[in-house]
Design an enzyme around this catalytic site. Structure first.
Site, PDB file in Angstrom:
ATOM      1  N   HIS A  64      -2.223   7.754  -1.504  1.00 48.26           N
ATOM      2  CA  HIS A  64      -0.546   7.946  -0.112  1.00 48.26           C
ATOM      3  C   HIS A  64       0.658   6.991  -0.187  1.00 48.26           C
ATOM      4  CE1 HIS A  64      -4.119  10.551   1.721  1.00 48.26           C
ATOM      5  NE2 HIS A  64      -3.241  11.075   0.711  1.00 48.26           N
ATOM      6  N   ASP A  66       2.286   5.526   1.768  1.00 50.07           N
ATOM      7  CA  ASP A  66       2.020   4.428   2.953  1.00 50.07           C
ATOM      8  C   ASP A  66       1.246   3.111   2.224  1.00 50.07           C
ATOM      9  OD1 ASP A  66       0.043   5.990   3.799  1.00 50.07           O
ATOM     10  OD2 ASP A  66      -0.525   4.920   5.172  1.00 50.07           O
ATOM     11  N   HIS A  67       0.506   3.580   0.929  1.00 49.27           N
ATOM     12  CA  HIS A  67      -0.022   2.525   0.184  1.00 49.27           C
ATOM     13  C   HIS A  67       0.347   1.668  -1.144  1.00 49.27           C
ATOM     14  CE1 HIS A  67      -3.518   2.552   3.041  1.00 49.27           C
ATOM     15  NE2 HIS A  67      -3.210   3.459   3.230  1.00 49.27           N
ATOM     16  N   HIS A 142     -11.965   8.983   1.057  1.00 49.91           N
ATOM     17  CA  HIS A 142     -10.825   9.955   2.005  1.00 49.91           C
ATOM     18  C   HIS A 142     -10.207  10.698   1.210  1.00 49.91           C
ATOM     19  CE1 HIS A 142      -7.137   8.501   3.521  1.00 49.91           C
ATOM     20  NE2 HIS A 142      -6.789   8.629   2.681  1.00 49.91           N
ATOM     21  N   ASP A 213      -8.170   3.485   3.044  1.00 54.96           N
ATOM     22  CA  ASP A 213      -8.261   4.487   4.044  1.00 54.96           C
ATOM     23  C   ASP A 213      -9.950   5.182   4.001  1.00 54.96           C
ATOM     24  OD1 ASP A 213      -5.797   4.006   4.548  1.00 54.96           O
ATOM     25  OD2 ASP A 213      -5.313   5.589   4.920  1.00 54.96           O
ATOM     26  N   HIS A 271      -5.006  -0.587  10.452  1.00 56.78           N
ATOM     27  CA  HIS A 271      -4.264   0.960   9.708  1.00 56.78           C
ATOM     28  C   HIS A 271      -4.067   1.705  11.186  1.00 56.78           C
ATOM     29  CE1 HIS A 271      -4.388   4.598   7.617  1.00 56.78           C
ATOM     30  NE2 HIS A 271      -3.051   3.683   6.636  1.00 56.78           N
TER      31      HIS A 271
HETATM   32 ZN    ZN Z   1      -5.029   7.351   2.623  1.00 56.96          ZN
END
Ligand code: ZN
Length: 311
Positions: A64, A66-67, A142, A213, A271
């Protein structure tokens, strides 16, 4: 000896003016490991005065944005700074193609070796190991393939008591290694020195686990049992439990439940959804289950040995 973490980004998918997307720097005896690399991570490291070139290994939990959207920028900066040392990136399959496409489009031929290692989303795995340290990945739950990471010191050898060194005995380096491993010592004259009398316990090995996550996922407990410090995502509060479940994230209460069941020493929540302007209630919720909880803030450094916190 050093074992500390610095939080570089504690926001969920959308950054805010005070919180960057996910990233944490781990310092184990001055070898630097970066975990996740959201957009802006290299700027966060500059702000925290972290020597970028000390990073040898980067671990990406999942793909993802944002990572990992900050990764190609960091790779490019290493190149511009004249890096020659290898950089190892551990990530789910697919990241290598993405990065290579970006480098190709900008006609960048890296001047240092960039080596990718695929992580295993289904089973725990040792990713990095020396005589002193270990980094493991383990599966999380996730929306896409995701792993958490465990950073651990190995059991240290026993420490020789200073008083023993004053005895007038012939001793070799090999003897010392055996004593440190737990053996008794017999001198030339036949005198027996019991290991318990001539050594003391070494410091307990320290460990840090990162769970981001993930949904509430009890199977992780076996992998993070008794960690000194646990970073667990807490995107939502318990009143949004069903949304958390649907989006494959956790609530603060769930993060605290995992910390409690894993007998963690301390919990850091991170997070956070950008919907929360104030996080006091989120913290209170977690502390109702697990007292030793703290909120992640960007720039916060925690020393695992002393529990000292600096910014
Ligand atoms: Zn994620």
């Amino acid at each position: 000896m050093a074992f500390s973490i610095t939080i570089l980004g504690s926001s969920a998918a959308t950054p805010t003016s005070r919180r960057n997307p996910s990233s944490i720097l781990v310092n184990m005896d001055y070898t630097y490991f970066l975990m996740d690399c959201g957009e802006g991570t290299q700027i966060q490291m500059r702000k925290s005065k972290i020597k970028l070139q000390r990073i040898r290994h980067i671990f990406i939990s999942h793909l993802h944005g944002d990572h990992f959207f900050g990764l190609v920028g960091l790779i490019s900066t290493f190149h511009l700074l004249g890096r020659t040392e290898e950089l190892h990136v551990y990530a789910p399959r697919g990241l290598q193609d993405i990065i290579q496409l970006q480098l190709m489009a900008s006609q960048t031929q890296l001047i240092y070796p960039l080596i990718f290692h695929d992580t295993n989303p289904d089973q725990p795995e040792i990713l990095y190991e020396t005589d002193e340290h270990l980094v493991k990945s383990f599966p999380l739950d996730h929306r896409i393939e995701t792993t958490g990471f465990l950073f651990a010191e190995k059991q240290k050898p026993r420490k020789l008591k200073k008083s023993f060194l004053f005895y007038d005995v012939e001793i070799t380096v090999e003897d010392i290694l055996k004593i440190k491993a737990g053996a008794d010592f017999v001198s030339d004259t036949g005198r027996i020195f019991k290991n318990a009398d001539i050594t003391e316990d070494p410091p307990q090995p320290l460990s840090f686990a990162y769970c981001s996550d993930t949904r509430y996922f009890e199977p992780v407990i076996q992998y993070i049992n008794k960690v000194n410090l646990l970073y667990h995502e807490a995107t939502f509060m318990e009143d949004m439990k069903s949304v958390a479940q649907e989006k494959y994230h956790s609530t603060a209460l769930e993060a605290a439940t995992i910390a409690k069941k894993a007998n963690a020493g301390m919990l850091i929540l991170g997070h956070f959804s950008a919907r929360y302007k104030e996080l006091d209630q989120l913290l209170a919720e977690a502390q109702s289950i697990f007292k030793n909880t703290q909120l992640a803030t960007d720039g916060l450094t925690i020393d695992l040995g002393t529990n000292e916190k600096t910014r």
